[in-house]
Design an enzyme around this catalytic site. Structure first.
Site, PDB file in Angstrom:
ATOM      1  N   LYS A  14       0.835  -1.201   0.000  1.00  0.00           N
ATOM      2  CA  LYS A  14       0.000   0.000   0.000  1.00  0.00           C
ATOM      3  C   LYS A  14       0.878   1.263   0.000  1.00  0.00           C
ATOM      4  O   LYS A  14       2.087   1.189   0.255  1.00  0.00           O
ATOM      5  CB  LYS A  14      -0.912  -0.035   1.227  1.00  0.00           C
ATOM      6  CG  LYS A  14      -1.927  -1.201   1.229  1.00  0.00           C
ATOM      7  CD  LYS A  14      -2.798  -1.133   2.491  1.00  0.00           C
ATOM      8  CE  LYS A  14      -3.791  -2.282   2.578  1.00  0.00           C
ATOM      9  NZ  LYS A  14      -4.610  -2.190   3.825  1.00  0.00           N
ATOM     10  N   PHE A  62     -15.378   4.240   8.070  1.00  0.00           N
ATOM     11  CA  PHE A  62     -14.038   4.599   7.598  1.00  0.00           C
ATOM     12  C   PHE A  62     -13.847   4.368   6.099  1.00  0.00           C
ATOM     13  O   PHE A  62     -12.758   4.608   5.561  1.00  0.00           O
ATOM     14  CB  PHE A  62     -12.960   3.830   8.389  1.00  0.00           C
ATOM     15  CG  PHE A  62     -13.124   2.323   8.366  1.00  0.00           C
ATOM     16  CD1 PHE A  62     -12.685   1.579   7.283  1.00  0.00           C
ATOM     17  CD2 PHE A  62     -13.721   1.654   9.426  1.00  0.00           C
ATOM     18  CE1 PHE A  62     -12.824   0.196   7.257  1.00  0.00           C
ATOM     19  CE2 PHE A  62     -13.879   0.276   9.406  1.00  0.00           C
ATOM     20  CZ  PHE A  62     -13.428  -0.454   8.310  1.00  0.00           C
ATOM     21  N   ARG A  95      -0.735 -14.389   4.949  1.00  0.00           N
ATOM     22  CA  ARG A  95      -1.507 -13.713   6.012  1.00  0.00           C
ATOM     23  C   ARG A  95      -0.739 -13.797   7.330  1.00  0.00           C
ATOM     24  O   ARG A  95      -0.755 -12.878   8.131  1.00  0.00           O
ATOM     25  CB  ARG A  95      -2.907 -14.343   6.192  1.00  0.00           C
ATOM     26  CG  ARG A  95      -3.826 -14.139   5.025  1.00  0.00           C
ATOM     27  CD  ARG A  95      -4.869 -13.067   5.049  1.00  0.00           C
ATOM     28  NE  ARG A  95      -5.566 -12.585   6.172  1.00  0.00           N
ATOM     29  CZ  ARG A  95      -6.276 -11.450   6.115  1.00  0.00           C
ATOM     30  NH1 ARG A  95      -6.341 -10.744   4.994  1.00  0.00           N
ATOM     31  NH2 ARG A  95      -6.917 -11.011   7.152  1.00  0.00           N
ATOM     32  N   THR A 101      -5.130  -7.587  11.036  1.00  0.00           N
ATOM     33  CA  THR A 101      -5.581  -6.345  10.396  1.00  0.00           C
ATOM     34  C   THR A 101      -5.230  -5.114  11.233  1.00  0.00           C
ATOM     35  O   THR A 101      -4.723  -4.122  10.717  1.00  0.00           O
ATOM     36  CB  THR A 101      -7.113  -6.405  10.194  1.00  0.00           C
ATOM     37  OG1 THR A 101      -7.426  -7.608   9.489  1.00  0.00           O
ATOM     38  CG2 THR A 101      -7.612  -5.210   9.413  1.00  0.00           C
ATOM     39  N   ARG A 112       2.742  -6.069   9.575  1.00  0.00           N
ATOM     40  CA  ARG A 112       1.845  -5.027  10.086  1.00  0.00           C
ATOM     41  C   ARG A 112       2.200  -4.632  11.509  1.00  0.00           C
ATOM     42  O   ARG A 112       2.090  -3.466  11.896  1.00  0.00           O
ATOM     43  CB  ARG A 112       0.403  -5.512   9.998  1.00  0.00           C
ATOM     44  CG  ARG A 112      -0.120  -5.546   8.559  1.00  0.00           C
ATOM     45  CD  ARG A 112      -1.412  -6.314   8.450  1.00  0.00           C
ATOM     46  NE  ARG A 112      -2.144  -6.053   7.218  1.00  0.00           N
ATOM     47  CZ  ARG A 112      -3.322  -6.609   6.922  1.00  0.00           C
ATOM     48  NH1 ARG A 112      -3.889  -7.453   7.766  1.00  0.00           N
ATOM     49  NH2 ARG A 112      -3.928  -6.322   5.795  1.00  0.00           N
ATOM     50  N   ASN A 126      -1.937  -0.201   7.488  1.00  0.00           N
ATOM     51  CA  ASN A 126      -1.258  -1.467   7.787  1.00  0.00           C
ATOM     52  C   ASN A 126      -0.383  -2.031   6.669  1.00  0.00           C
ATOM     53  O   ASN A 126      -0.189  -3.237   6.564  1.00  0.00           O
ATOM     54  CB  ASN A 126      -2.269  -2.496   8.304  1.00  0.00           C
ATOM     55  CG  ASN A 126      -3.412  -2.721   7.333  1.00  0.00           C
ATOM     56  OD1 ASN A 126      -3.334  -2.277   6.183  1.00  0.00           O
ATOM     57  ND2 ASN A 126      -4.443  -3.422   7.763  1.00  0.00           N
ATOM     58  N   HIS A 129      -1.797  -5.370   1.787  1.00  0.00           N
ATOM     59  CA  HIS A 129      -3.045  -6.108   1.677  1.00  0.00           C
ATOM     60  C   HIS A 129      -2.703  -7.540   1.310  1.00  0.00           C
ATOM     61  O   HIS A 129      -1.823  -7.781   0.490  1.00  0.00           O
ATOM     62  CB  HIS A 129      -3.934  -5.512   0.581  1.00  0.00           C
ATOM     63  CG  HIS A 129      -5.080  -6.413   0.238  1.00  0.00           C
ATOM     64  ND1 HIS A 129      -6.217  -6.487   1.008  1.00  0.00           N
ATOM     65  CD2 HIS A 129      -5.244  -7.329  -0.758  1.00  0.00           C
ATOM     66  CE1 HIS A 129      -7.044  -7.397   0.485  1.00  0.00           C
ATOM     67  NE2 HIS A 129      -6.474  -7.916  -0.583  1.00  0.00           N
TER      68      HIS A 129
HETATM   69  P1  DAT Z   1      -7.593  -7.237   5.947  1.00  0.00           P
HETATM   70  O1  DAT Z   1      -6.873  -6.115   5.231  1.00  0.00           O
HETATM   71  O2  DAT Z   1      -6.782  -7.791   7.087  1.00  0.00           O
HETATM   72  O3  DAT Z   1      -8.101  -8.316   5.014  1.00  0.00           O
HETATM   73  P2  DAT Z   1     -10.293  -6.141   6.066  1.00  0.00           P
HETATM   74  O4  DAT Z   1     -10.511  -6.705   4.695  1.00  0.00           O
HETATM   75  O5  DAT Z   1     -11.319  -6.425   7.103  1.00  0.00           O
HETATM   76  O6  DAT Z   1      -8.875  -6.580   6.657  1.00  0.00           O
HETATM   77  O7  DAT Z   1     -10.174  -4.561   5.972  1.00  0.00           O
HETATM   78  C1  DAT Z   1      -9.538  -3.915   4.911  1.00  0.00           C
HETATM   79  C2  DAT Z   1      -8.774  -2.706   5.426  1.00  0.00           C
HETATM   80  O8  DAT Z   1      -9.673  -1.740   6.032  1.00  0.00           O
HETATM   81  C3  DAT Z   1      -7.766  -3.028   6.513  1.00  0.00           C
HETATM   82  O9  DAT Z   1      -6.547  -3.477   5.970  1.00  0.00           O
HETATM   83  C4  DAT Z   1      -7.652  -1.728   7.253  1.00  0.00           C
HETATM   84  C5  DAT Z   1      -9.049  -1.161   7.179  1.00  0.00           C
HETATM   85  N1  DAT Z   1      -9.868  -1.530   8.354  1.00  0.00           N
HETATM   86  C6  DAT Z   1     -10.540  -2.702   8.520  1.00  0.00           C
HETATM   87  N2  DAT Z   1     -11.219  -2.723   9.677  1.00  0.00           N
HETATM   88  C7  DAT Z   1     -10.984  -1.530  10.266  1.00  0.00           C
HETATM   89  C8  DAT Z   1     -11.387  -0.927  11.501  1.00  0.00           C
HETATM   90  N3  DAT Z   1     -12.221  -1.559  12.361  1.00  0.00           N
HETATM   91  N4  DAT Z   1     -10.941   0.316  11.790  1.00  0.00           N
HETATM   92  C9  DAT Z   1     -10.131   0.958  10.942  1.00  0.00           C
HETATM   93  N5  DAT Z   1      -9.703   0.467   9.753  1.00  0.00           N
HETATM   94  C10 DAT Z   1     -10.106  -0.764   9.420  1.00  0.00           C
HETATM   95 MG    MG Z   2      -9.570  -8.250   3.581  1.00  0.00          MG
END
Ligand code: DAT
Ligand code: MG
Length: 171
Positions: A14, A62, A95, A101, A112, A126, A129
């Site tokens: 990212k 968000f 992962r 996350t 991360r 983070n 992806h």
């Molecule tokens: P991941 O990237 O671990 O697959 P995700 O698909 O649930 O997680 O979310 C995508 C992105 O959105 C994640 O990398 C960061 C942001 N994000 C997710 N949940 C969040 C939260 N509760 N508060 C803030 N940012 C969040």
């Molecule tokens: Mg995801």
């Protein structure tokens, strides 16, 4: 039964990862997996692509900031590096190295955990992806890459003839 499964996973470095010059570091960490890189490119991310990528989060408060983040608007780096890793248990292995996350919950030795942070707005910044399961990986890989850009056959393809299709070529 949880046998080993050969699968493919989309990785995005990212904009914060690029801004912090973490590309080499992240690729070194991922090389621990002994997986094969079967596609890689730099991408300037459109709003449509970002929204489609994170479509499962459309209802989250968000979401608008997340889209700006992926487009590089928070880091003045309007690009991401997209890669596909392929091999036994690719998703689980990547992962694992990426970490949870939420960077505060991620293991401190994970990518991360080492390099992520939570913005004052609450958004998780983070660094990378990683697709979370096989169906998400397939959806995302088809969204980010065309078959020609991948050096192995991951999914069935069809051939179509485009007539009068404008294409750039070297002058
Ligand atoms: P991941 O990237 O671990 O697959 P995700 O698909 O649930 O997680 O979310 C995508 C992105 O959105 C994640 O990398 C960061 C942001 N994000 C997710 N949940 C969040 C939260 N509760 N508060 C803030 N940012 C969040
Ligand atoms: Mg995801």
């Amino acid at each position: 039964m949880s046998g080993r499964q050969t699968n493919a996973v989309l990785i995005l470095i990212k904009p914060d990862g690029l801004k912090k010059s973490l590309t080499g570091n992240i690729l070194t960490r991922l090389s621990e997996t002994k997986l094969e890189i079967v596609a890689a490119k730099m991408v300037r991310v459109s709003k449509d692509l970002a929204e489609e990528h994170y479509t499962h989060l459309r209802d989250k408060p968000f979401f608008p900031e997340l889209i700006k983040y992926l487009q590089g608007e928070l880091h003045d780096r309007r690009k991401v590096m997209a890669l596909i890793y392929w091999g036994p248990d690719a998703i689980a292995k990547c992962r694992d190295i990426a970490g949870k996350t939420n960077p505060e919950e991620a293991e401190s030795t994970s990518i991360r955990g080492s390099y992520g942070r939570i913005l004052t707005t609450g958004l998780y910044e983070n660094v990378i992806h990683v697709s979370s399961d096989e169906s998400e990986a397939q959806r995302e890989i088809k969204l980010w890459f065309s078959p020609d850009e991948i050096i192995v056959d991951l999914y069935p393809i069809k051939e179509v003839v485009h007539k009068e299709c404008k294409q750039k070529t070297w002058a």
